[in-house]
Design an enzyme around this catalytic site. Sequence first.
Site, PDB file in Angstrom:
ATOM      1  N   GLU A 104      -4.956 -10.662 -12.848  1.00  0.00           N
ATOM      2  CA  GLU A 104      -3.560 -11.086 -12.959  1.00  0.00           C
ATOM      3  C   GLU A 104      -3.479 -12.607 -13.121  1.00  0.00           C
ATOM      4  O   GLU A 104      -2.792 -13.310 -12.394  1.00  0.00           O
ATOM      5  CB  GLU A 104      -2.743 -10.603 -11.746  1.00  0.00           C
ATOM      6  CG  GLU A 104      -2.717  -9.090 -11.671  1.00  0.00           C
ATOM      7  CD  GLU A 104      -1.644  -8.490 -10.753  1.00  0.00           C
ATOM      8  OE1 GLU A 104      -0.990  -9.230 -10.012  1.00  0.00           O
ATOM      9  OE2 GLU A 104      -1.472  -7.261 -10.803  1.00  0.00           O
ATOM     10  N   GLU A 163      -5.140  -1.330 -12.363  1.00  0.00           N
ATOM     11  CA  GLU A 163      -4.264  -1.184 -11.193  1.00  0.00           C
ATOM     12  C   GLU A 163      -3.075  -0.328 -11.621  1.00  0.00           C
ATOM     13  O   GLU A 163      -2.338  -0.697 -12.540  1.00  0.00           O
ATOM     14  CB  GLU A 163      -3.793  -2.537 -10.663  1.00  0.00           C
ATOM     15  CG  GLU A 163      -4.886  -3.301  -9.947  1.00  0.00           C
ATOM     16  CD  GLU A 163      -4.402  -4.578  -9.249  1.00  0.00           C
ATOM     17  OE1 GLU A 163      -3.235  -4.633  -8.813  1.00  0.00           O
ATOM     18  OE2 GLU A 163      -5.219  -5.508  -9.157  1.00  0.00           O
ATOM     19  N   GLN A 170      -4.450   1.790  -3.979  1.00  0.00           N
ATOM     20  CA  GLN A 170      -5.851   1.497  -3.756  1.00  0.00           C
ATOM     21  C   GLN A 170      -6.495   2.685  -3.025  1.00  0.00           C
ATOM     22  O   GLN A 170      -5.788   3.587  -2.613  1.00  0.00           O
ATOM     23  CB  GLN A 170      -6.002   0.207  -2.959  1.00  0.00           C
ATOM     24  CG  GLN A 170      -5.412  -0.995  -3.688  1.00  0.00           C
ATOM     25  CD  GLN A 170      -5.757  -2.338  -3.015  1.00  0.00           C
ATOM     26  OE1 GLN A 170      -6.525  -2.395  -2.056  1.00  0.00           O
ATOM     27  NE2 GLN A 170      -5.167  -3.409  -3.528  1.00  0.00           N
TER      28      GLN A 170
HETATM   29  O1  AHR Z   1      -2.829  -3.965  -5.327  1.00  0.00           O
HETATM   30  C1  AHR Z   1      -2.119  -4.972  -4.692  1.00  0.00           C
HETATM   31  C2  AHR Z   1      -1.955  -6.212  -5.560  1.00  0.00           C
HETATM   32  O2  AHR Z   1      -1.202  -5.878  -6.679  1.00  0.00           O
HETATM   33  C3  AHR Z   1      -3.217  -6.781  -6.135  1.00  0.00           C
HETATM   34  O3  AHR Z   1      -3.855  -7.634  -5.271  1.00  0.00           O
HETATM   35  C4  AHR Z   1      -2.700  -7.553  -7.330  1.00  0.00           C
HETATM   36  O4  AHR Z   1      -3.664  -7.641  -8.356  1.00  0.00           O
HETATM   37  C5  AHR Z   1      -1.465  -6.780  -7.727  1.00  0.00           C
HETATM   38  O5  AHR Z   1      -0.380  -7.610  -7.898  1.00  0.00           O
END
Ligand code: AHR
Length: 496
Positions: free
Chosen positions: A175, A298, A347
């Site tokens: 990001e 993600e 996650q």
């Molecule tokens: O997954 C949580 C956060 O979401 C991660 O650290 C970031 O990459 C995203 O904004």
Amino acid sequence: MSKVTLRIDVERTKGRIAPEIYGQFSEHLGRCIYGGIYVGEDSPIPNVRGMRTDVVEALKEIKTPVLRWPGGCFADEYHWRDGIGKKEERKRIVNTNWGGVVEDNSFGTHEFMDLCGQIGCEPYIALNMGSGTVQEAADWIEYMTYGGDSELAALREKNGRKEPWKLKYLGIGNESWGCGGSMEPEYYAGCYRQYRTFCRNLSGNQLFPVACGPNGEDYHWTDVIMPKLKWQTEAISLHYYTLPTGDWEHKGSATEFDETEYYETIRRTWRMEEIIDRHLKIMDYHDPEHRVGLIVDEWGTWYDVEPGTNPGFLYQQNTMRDAVVAAINLNLFNKHCDRIVMANIAQMVNVLQAMILTEGMKMIKTPTYDVFAMFREHQGAVLADSVLIGKAPEYFSESASVVQRGKGDCKLHITLSNPSLHDSCETVIELPVNQSFCGEAEISALTGAMDAHNTFENPDAVRRQDRREKWQGVRAAVVMPPCSVLSINCPVSYEG
Ligand code: AHR
């Protein structure tokens, strides 16, 4: 009840589904690593070199193919040297992104590689581009992968690991348009090229560099970086989270929501399709040869944290709504397997749309976990042509894949999801005349109220139910109850 036909042709295939589409993501965030995965060797919780045995076993069961680490936003503040050597001498730092808690670095490179070994998955390392240096990144790669005689290889050996590790997936910046450095795409592309130059393939290790791609619908980012990076990267990454309200201040509860919010969540998760298609179009324009793959590293639901928990820990429950979201996204990724080479749900444990939740000694598997278990046969299989005919309930999703077993003989895997809360759907699965179901169909069904979830008191409130049916001929039918996910595994024979 709705009625649809799903026409599948096992001979019309469209490319291999990368197992890595079923990848996971683990960050030093809340209780993902500490407590969720790593409890230390002296813990009363059963563990192997500090890794929770229950969690590792659960992750093996869903054939976790790849694991991304150490972040997320944490990656761009992570200095790998803090996490090696004697634990009592490791640097204590503040985890500024996530709750301002102390990070004692007891889980570092050696522990991560050990975890991947225990799970049997590929490591995917996210380098610190935001606050690190090119030299630090190059040193980390040498530390991990160099097999010759160098100071860093000797340091690795001193720390307990003589043989270099194999490392394929390497993210260069996370990001970078946001927490990874608030960069403009032009600036990022320049930094990427510099980092990439010094990320060397050492001792026969072959890196697969991944550039930071867009934030959701930021098509400009893709348009700028693609021509600048197409010869320097194997893939670009996309991040898109599903928020029920679309509002970061009031995202909505994980368990308390009404039907309107449920359908809004499903609608928003389906946007993934348009987002993928539009980024791929831009990528195709700059890269008609399809050199560069897309990685959704993600994705998942993001709600308000559970009441009473640390807002910086992103701990949320997981319901049937999440199961449906997972099924929709995984079916979409399967259908785009010609371009999507990996995806990592955010996650793995105790954070956002997790597979697993832990509380001290206790561990539960979420409805999302069951979806990953039900979809696992797609890993490495070949996508089969499948078309829905008739009026399915809104947001219905499906995909099918085959594994060849011999001439004219394959195993067909179908996954379906019916997000409707009131409408069942009879789904007739139809093959061409020269193909035939020929044996026992193994069917798994996951269903429940939209807010049904597992708790530490009732860990199996939502669990997939397995059954077997004899399927013969060109047609077979299943009924999809409201709010359900189904998987079917059945042998098919055909005259080529
Ligand atoms: O997954 C949580 C956060 O979401 C991660 O650290 C970031 O990459 C995203 O904004």
